[in-house]
Motif scaffolding. Structure first.
Motif, PDB file in Angstrom:
ATOM      1  N   TRP A 263      -1.110   2.207 -11.428  1.00 17.59           N
ATOM      2  CA  TRP A 263      -0.466   0.899 -11.544  1.00 17.59           C
ATOM      3  C   TRP A 263       0.682   0.948 -12.553  1.00 17.59           C
ATOM      4  CZ3 TRP A 263      -1.616  -3.350 -15.354  1.00 17.59           C
ATOM      5  CH2 TRP A 263      -1.021  -4.561 -14.977  1.00 17.59           C
TER       6      TRP A 263
ATOM      7  N   ASP B 125       1.552  -4.440  -6.738  1.00 20.76           N
ATOM      8  CA  ASP B 125       0.701  -5.607  -6.481  1.00 20.76           C
ATOM      9  C   ASP B 125      -0.561  -5.218  -5.713  1.00 20.76           C
ATOM     10  OD1 ASP B 125       2.438  -7.245  -7.800  1.00 20.76           O
ATOM     11  OD2 ASP B 125       3.364  -8.088  -5.996  1.00 20.76           O
ATOM     12  N   GLU B 126      -0.413  -4.271  -4.789  1.00 19.76           N
ATOM     13  CA  GLU B 126      -1.548  -3.894  -3.940  1.00 19.76           C
ATOM     14  C   GLU B 126      -2.659  -3.191  -4.721  1.00 19.76           C
ATOM     15  OE1 GLU B 126       0.134  -1.569  -0.827  1.00 19.76           O
ATOM     16  OE2 GLU B 126       0.851  -3.300   0.331  1.00 19.76           O
ATOM     17  N   ILE B 127      -2.323  -2.519  -5.807  1.00 15.75           N
ATOM     18  CA  ILE B 127      -3.364  -1.780  -6.540  1.00 15.75           C
ATOM     19  C   ILE B 127      -3.609  -2.361  -7.927  1.00 15.75           C
ATOM     20  CG2 ILE B 127      -2.842   0.367  -5.321  1.00 15.75           C
ATOM     21  CD1 ILE B 127      -1.555   1.324  -7.977  1.00 15.75           C
TER      22      ILE B 127
ATOM     23  N   ARG C 207      -6.333   5.190  -1.433  1.00 15.47           N
ATOM     24  CA  ARG C 207      -5.278   4.262  -1.847  1.00 15.47           C
ATOM     25  C   ARG C 207      -4.528   4.745  -3.088  1.00 15.47           C
ATOM     26  NH1 ARG C 207      -6.616   0.224  -5.717  1.00 15.47           N
ATOM     27  NH2 ARG C 207      -8.571   0.659  -6.774  1.00 15.47           N
TER      28      ARG C 207
ATOM     29  N   ALA D 113      -0.629   5.410  -3.388  1.00 13.05           N
ATOM     30  CA  ALA D 113       0.198   4.828  -4.451  1.00 13.05           C
ATOM     31  C   ALA D 113       1.092   5.892  -5.087  1.00 13.05           C
ATOM     32  CB  ALA D 113      -0.688   4.174  -5.509  1.00 13.05           C
TER      33      ALA D 113
ATOM     34  N   ARG E  20       5.696  -4.287  -4.278  1.00 14.83           N
ATOM     35  CA  ARG E  20       4.616  -4.416  -3.291  1.00 14.83           C
ATOM     36  C   ARG E  20       3.493  -3.423  -3.579  1.00 14.83           C
ATOM     37  NH1 ARG E  20       4.408  -1.634   1.369  1.00 14.83           N
ATOM     38  NH2 ARG E  20       6.671  -1.355   1.437  1.00 14.83           N
ATOM     39  N   SER E  21       3.851  -2.190  -3.891  1.00 18.09           N
ATOM     40  CA  SER E  21       2.840  -1.166  -4.132  1.00 18.09           C
ATOM     41  C   SER E  21       2.053  -1.459  -5.407  1.00 18.09           C
ATOM     42  CB  SER E  21       3.503   0.212  -4.233  1.00 18.09           C
ATOM     43  OG  SER E  21       4.204   0.530  -3.036  1.00 18.09           O
TER      44      SER E  21
END
Length: 386
Positions: free
Chosen positions: A227, A210-212, A178, A182, A207-208
């Protein structure tokens, strides 16, 4: 014959780029000094083609080139054709069977060419790297993703956007985790930004990120860097999209990650990009420039070290272009030109591909009555239009 709307500006610009005064041009062309003055002040709309031909011959340009602004080509697309062919698997199979370790070592040796903006040297190596990585099959997926990501970065830098899109999509397919995903999303945000698609850039970056998003108290340095880097993309896209509130929120969270990290750092999952307090500061300066606050750019830039820290050369250079642009807006043209010369000395291949550098230099040229030999030489070097 009617004078085209841009003849006055182009005649003045070409004359200055040639290092000629209006009298010099009159003497060389046989056109009267008074007519040249009127043409440059856009006071004549009945100039004969014969007169324009005399001026063009004295200025060493074509007559049509004097009248019509040429379309600028950002770079020679043919230079990167071998890289595109390798992406499309057009260059066959390697003569000897490559190994995962061998390709990994080769890509690690090639990556500094990108961080140092040595694009031609990297472009010469990438076709073989891509071919060898493709031949590794399933066991080579992680290193193949890294090679493809490197190719995408080079192609974005040289404005080969369609080929870059292919490289990044394939890199994402082979990404081993992941955080590597990213990193590729971060680069894809850069591609979308350079294409001018602010809405898509902002959507993907948010979105990216938030996902990590990690817990700061438990986050690893690699998670913080991934991040934080995506938050910087959010900040830039939001600022350009006239959403200052979201831009400031993203910078605030990025600052928190940078403070926790303490120093600039390039994570293993994204070794060509650094994140830390300086990265946040340079992005804040960029947003000040977007918001038309050049005085704040210069104040902040004085607090940012110019050397002695690890950062990608293009990141430092991009900040210096903001400084040059701020100086132009504050009518400090000599200071702005010195910054451009500084960037050119550090990264000549990089500055040639920067539209912003040409825009800044173009404003300097417009505001100067005469150009120094150094200004004329730099204008030719970056392919500044007349």
């Amino acid at each position: 014959m009617s004078v085209t709307p841009n003849l006055a500006d182009r005649l003045r610009s070409v004359r200055k780029r040639r290092g000629l005064t209006q009298k010099d041009l009159a003497d060389l062309s046989g056109v009267s000094l008074s007519l040249i003055r009127k043409l440059e002040q856009n006071e004549r709309d009945d100039t004969r083609l014969e007169t324009l031909r005399k001026l063009a011959r004295a200025l060493e340009v074509s007559t049509s080139g004097l009248i019509v602004r040429p379309e600028h080509k950002e770079t020679t697309a043919g230079q990167w054709a071998p890289v595109r062919d390798a992406l499309l698997r057009r260059n066959g199979q390697p003569e000897e069977t490559p190994t995962v370790e061998g390709v990994r070592s080769a890509v690690e040796a090639a990556e500094p060419l990108f961080t140092d903006n040595k694009y031609s040297q990297l472009g010469a190596l990438l076709p073989s790297l891509l071919r060898d990585a493709e031949a590794l099959g399933k066991p080579g997926r992680p290193v193949r993703s890294r090679v493809l990501h490197l190719a995408g970065l080079l192609l974005i830098s040289t404005r080969q956007f369609d080929a870059a899109d292919i490289a990044l999509r394939r890199a994402l397919d082979d990404a081993p985790g992941r955080l590597e995903e990213a990193a590729i999303f971060n680069t894809r945000c850069w591609l979308l930004m350079r294409r001018g698609d602010l809405a898509a850039t902002l959507e993907l970056a948010v979105r990216s990120a938030d996902e990590i998003e990690p817990r700061l108290s438990r986050a690893t340095p690699e998670e913080l860097a991934a991040w934080g880097g995506l938050l910087l993309r959010v900040a830039t896209a939001a600022s350009r999209n006239n959403e200052p509130g979201e831009a400031e929120d993203a910078l605030r969270f990025a600052q928190a990650a940078a403070v926790t990290l303490k120093n600039e750092w390039a994570p293993p999952s994204d070794p060509l990009r650094t994140f830390g307090p300086i990265a946040v500061a340079t992005r804040r300066a960029e947003n000040y420039m977007i918001e038309d606050r050049p005085d704040r750019v210069l104040v902040l830039s004085e607090k940012i070290p110019k050397s002695g820290f690890r950062a990608r050369a293009s990141s430092r250079n991009r900040h210096r272009l903001d400084v040059a642009k701020a100086n132009v807006q504050l009518k400090q043209y000599t200071d702005a030109f010195e910054v451009l010369q500084e960037v050119r000395a550090i990264s000549p291949e990089w500055i040639v591909n920067q539209r912003m550098a040409r825009d800044v230099l173009g404003k300097i040229v417009t505001k100067r009555r005469t150009l120094t030999p150094e200004m004329r030489e730099l204008a030719d070097f970056v392919h500044l239009e007349y």
